[in-house]
Design a protein around this motif. Structure first.
Motif, PDB file in Angstrom:
ATOM      1  N   GLN A 147     -17.884   9.831  -6.916  1.00 19.33           N
ATOM      2  CA  GLN A 147     -17.321   9.237  -5.701  1.00 19.33           C
ATOM      3  C   GLN A 147     -16.982   7.784  -6.038  1.00 19.33           C
ATOM      4  O   GLN A 147     -17.878   6.991  -6.293  1.00 19.33           O
ATOM      5  CB  GLN A 147     -18.335   9.274  -4.562  1.00 19.33           C
ATOM      6  CG  GLN A 147     -18.792  10.658  -4.147  1.00 19.33           C
ATOM      7  CD  GLN A 147     -19.835  10.609  -3.036  1.00 19.33           C
ATOM      8  OE1 GLN A 147     -20.697   9.740  -3.020  1.00 19.33           O
ATOM      9  NE2 GLN A 147     -19.749  11.544  -2.113  1.00 19.33           N
ATOM     10  N   MET A 148     -15.705   7.462  -6.045  1.00 24.41           N
ATOM     11  CA  MET A 148     -15.291   6.107  -6.420  1.00 24.41           C
ATOM     12  C   MET A 148     -14.322   5.565  -5.387  1.00 24.41           C
ATOM     13  O   MET A 148     -13.431   6.283  -4.926  1.00 24.41           O
ATOM     14  CB  MET A 148     -14.586   6.112  -7.777  1.00 24.41           C
ATOM     15  CG  MET A 148     -15.515   6.289  -8.960  1.00 24.41           C
ATOM     16  SD  MET A 148     -16.483   4.814  -9.323  1.00 24.41           S
ATOM     17  CE  MET A 148     -15.201   3.663  -9.765  1.00 24.41           C
ATOM     18  N   SER A 149     -14.488   4.297  -5.035  1.00 24.27           N
ATOM     19  CA  SER A 149     -13.523   3.679  -4.132  1.00 24.27           C
ATOM     20  C   SER A 149     -13.440   2.185  -4.400  1.00 24.27           C
ATOM     21  O   SER A 149     -14.438   1.538  -4.731  1.00 24.27           O
ATOM     22  CB  SER A 149     -13.910   3.926  -2.667  1.00 24.27           C
ATOM     23  OG  SER A 149     -15.182   3.379  -2.401  1.00 24.27           O
ATOM     24  N   ALA A 150     -12.217   1.668  -4.264  1.00 21.03           N
ATOM     25  CA  ALA A 150     -11.998   0.224  -4.356  1.00 21.03           C
ATOM     26  C   ALA A 150     -12.238  -0.371  -2.972  1.00 21.03           C
ATOM     27  O   ALA A 150     -11.719   0.129  -1.984  1.00 21.03           O
ATOM     28  CB  ALA A 150     -10.581  -0.057  -4.829  1.00 21.03           C
ATOM     29  N   GLU A 151     -13.035  -1.420  -2.918  1.00 14.35           N
ATOM     30  CA  GLU A 151     -13.379  -2.031  -1.634  1.00 14.35           C
ATOM     31  C   GLU A 151     -12.899  -3.474  -1.626  1.00 14.35           C
ATOM     32  O   GLU A 151     -13.688  -4.400  -1.587  1.00 14.35           O
ATOM     33  CB  GLU A 151     -14.884  -1.966  -1.416  1.00 14.35           C
ATOM     34  CG  GLU A 151     -15.466  -0.618  -1.757  1.00 14.35           C
ATOM     35  CD  GLU A 151     -16.319  -0.049  -0.647  1.00 14.35           C
ATOM     36  OE1 GLU A 151     -16.554  -0.765   0.330  1.00 14.35           O
ATOM     37  OE2 GLU A 151     -16.714   1.101  -0.776  1.00 14.35           O
ATOM     38  N   GLY A 152     -11.602  -3.629  -1.757  1.00 14.03           N
ATOM     39  CA  GLY A 152     -11.053  -4.981  -1.751  1.00 14.03           C
ATOM     40  C   GLY A 152     -10.364  -5.362  -3.038  1.00 14.03           C
ATOM     41  O   GLY A 152      -9.587  -6.316  -3.078  1.00 14.03           O
ATOM     42  N   SER A 153     -10.649  -4.621  -4.119  1.00 21.71           N
ATOM     43  CA  SER A 153      -9.946  -4.884  -5.380  1.00 21.71           C
ATOM     44  C   SER A 153      -9.767  -3.571  -6.122  1.00 21.71           C
ATOM     45  O   SER A 153     -10.638  -2.713  -6.085  1.00 21.71           O
ATOM     46  CB  SER A 153     -10.734  -5.873  -6.251  1.00 21.71           C
ATOM     47  OG  SER A 153     -11.960  -5.314  -6.640  1.00 21.71           O
ATOM     48  N   MET A 154      -8.630  -3.435  -6.776  1.00 22.56           N
ATOM     49  CA  MET A 154      -8.360  -2.211  -7.524  1.00 22.56           C
ATOM     50  C   MET A 154      -9.084  -2.255  -8.864  1.00 22.56           C
ATOM     51  O   MET A 154      -9.597  -3.293  -9.269  1.00 22.56           O
ATOM     52  CB  MET A 154      -6.856  -2.052  -7.724  1.00 22.56           C
ATOM     53  CG  MET A 154      -6.088  -1.856  -6.430  1.00 22.56           C
ATOM     54  SD  MET A 154      -4.310  -1.783  -6.669  1.00 22.56           S
ATOM     55  CE  MET A 154      -3.936  -3.524  -6.952  1.00 22.56           C
ATOM     56  N   PHE A 155      -9.137  -1.106  -9.549  1.00 20.12           N
ATOM     57  CA  PHE A 155      -9.794  -1.068 -10.856  1.00 20.12           C
ATOM     58  C   PHE A 155      -8.926  -0.317 -11.850  1.00 20.12           C
ATOM     59  O   PHE A 155      -8.144   0.568 -11.477  1.00 20.12           O
ATOM     60  CB  PHE A 155     -11.198  -0.451 -10.769  1.00 20.12           C
ATOM     61  CG  PHE A 155     -11.259   0.946 -10.197  1.00 20.12           C
ATOM     62  CD1 PHE A 155     -11.384   2.041 -11.017  1.00 20.12           C
ATOM     63  CD2 PHE A 155     -11.234   1.141  -8.816  1.00 20.12           C
ATOM     64  CE1 PHE A 155     -11.480   3.319 -10.492  1.00 20.12           C
ATOM     65  CE2 PHE A 155     -11.319   2.419  -8.272  1.00 20.12           C
ATOM     66  CZ  PHE A 155     -11.443   3.507  -9.116  1.00 20.12           C
ATOM     67  N   SER A 156      -9.073  -0.672 -13.118  1.00 22.87           N
ATOM     68  CA  SER A 156      -8.244  -0.109 -14.182  1.00 22.87           C
ATOM     69  C   SER A 156      -8.917   1.110 -14.810  1.00 22.87           C
ATOM     70  O   SER A 156     -10.115   1.360 -14.606  1.00 22.87           O
ATOM     71  CB  SER A 156      -8.014  -1.168 -15.262  1.00 22.87           C
ATOM     72  OG  SER A 156      -9.235  -1.467 -15.914  1.00 22.87           O
TER      73      SER A 156
END
Length: 237
Positions: free
Chosen positions: A201-210
């Protein structure tokens, strides 16, 4: 610097106390830092109606938080007359995570219910519940095997879970609440003892990720779950 002064790849202290309750077929109190979860396993000689007569066993879970598990009192869901969406989502996650490590044919037509009660929360309660839930499940299955009710061990592989995220721009292992509440990226990784993924379960909470950062988080998760698997096996030995 992490609020807890831990290294980026350092977990909180983890302890697992088995046989914590008298009546359950399997039980443990798991402590992951300041997150404490009581996990119990209950055996029943029945299965849900949708698999009745199939010869398959079933593992399910229920999850809840005590009113003062957090810094302010939460109203009991029973008093509200229904479970909240978060509770339902988490207990379904625990159930399907644990079932992934079970040979349901070998288990036979019986149900094991894992109850996970959060006594104190400081981030990562669902991960602690899955990790402790497997220990309670292992202990209950041990009783079945000792009694001769199950001939072949139905537990294929240990199941554990750990949180990882991007905090202050850095990939970190095992987020506590101060980190979880500020993390730019938050994820839960559920894995088997042999290193196979069950769910992410992954989510960006204000910043994206590579993709690179995702790989770093995967590496941290593998390290964390390997440590948890060793603790699970030691607790059940």
């Amino acid at each position: 610097m992490r609020p807890s002064n831990r290294e980026l790849n350092e977990m909180r202290p983890v302890s697992i106390e088995t046989g914590f309750t008298k009546h359950a077929e399997g039980s443990c109190l798991i402590k992951v830092g300041e997150t404490h979860v009581l996990c119990t396993a209950s055996l029943e000689p029945r299965v849900p109606s949708f698999i009745k007569g199939s010869g398959l066993g079933w593992v399910t879970a229920e999850y809840g938080m005590l009113p003062r598990a957090t810094n302010t009192r939460m109203r009991r869901e029973a008093a509200a007359g229904k479970q909240g969406g978060r509770t339902v989502e988490i207990q379904r996650l625990i159930g399907r995570a644990l079932r992934a490590g079970v040979d349901r044919v070998a288990l036979g037509e019986r149900q094991i219910t894992i109850d996970c009660d959060v006594l104190q929360a400081d981030g990562g309660t669902r991960c602690a519940a899955i990790t402790g839930g497997w220990v309670a499940l292992r202990l209950a299955v041990n009783k079945l095997m000792k009694a001769g009710d199950v001939k072949i061990d139905p537990l294929i592989d240990p199941v554990s879970a750990i949180s990882c995220g991007i905090y202050a721009g850095q990939p970190v292992l095992d987020l506590d609440y101060p980190e979880d509440s500020e993390a730019g990226v938050d994820g839960n990784f559920i894995m088997t003892g042999s290193g196979k993924l069950i769910e992410v379960q992954m989510s960006a909470e204000g910043s994206m990720f590579s993709r690179d950062q995702m790989n770093q988080l995967m590496d941290l998760a593998e390290k964390g779950t390997a440590e948890l698997t060793a603790l699970q096996k030691a607790a059940c030995a």
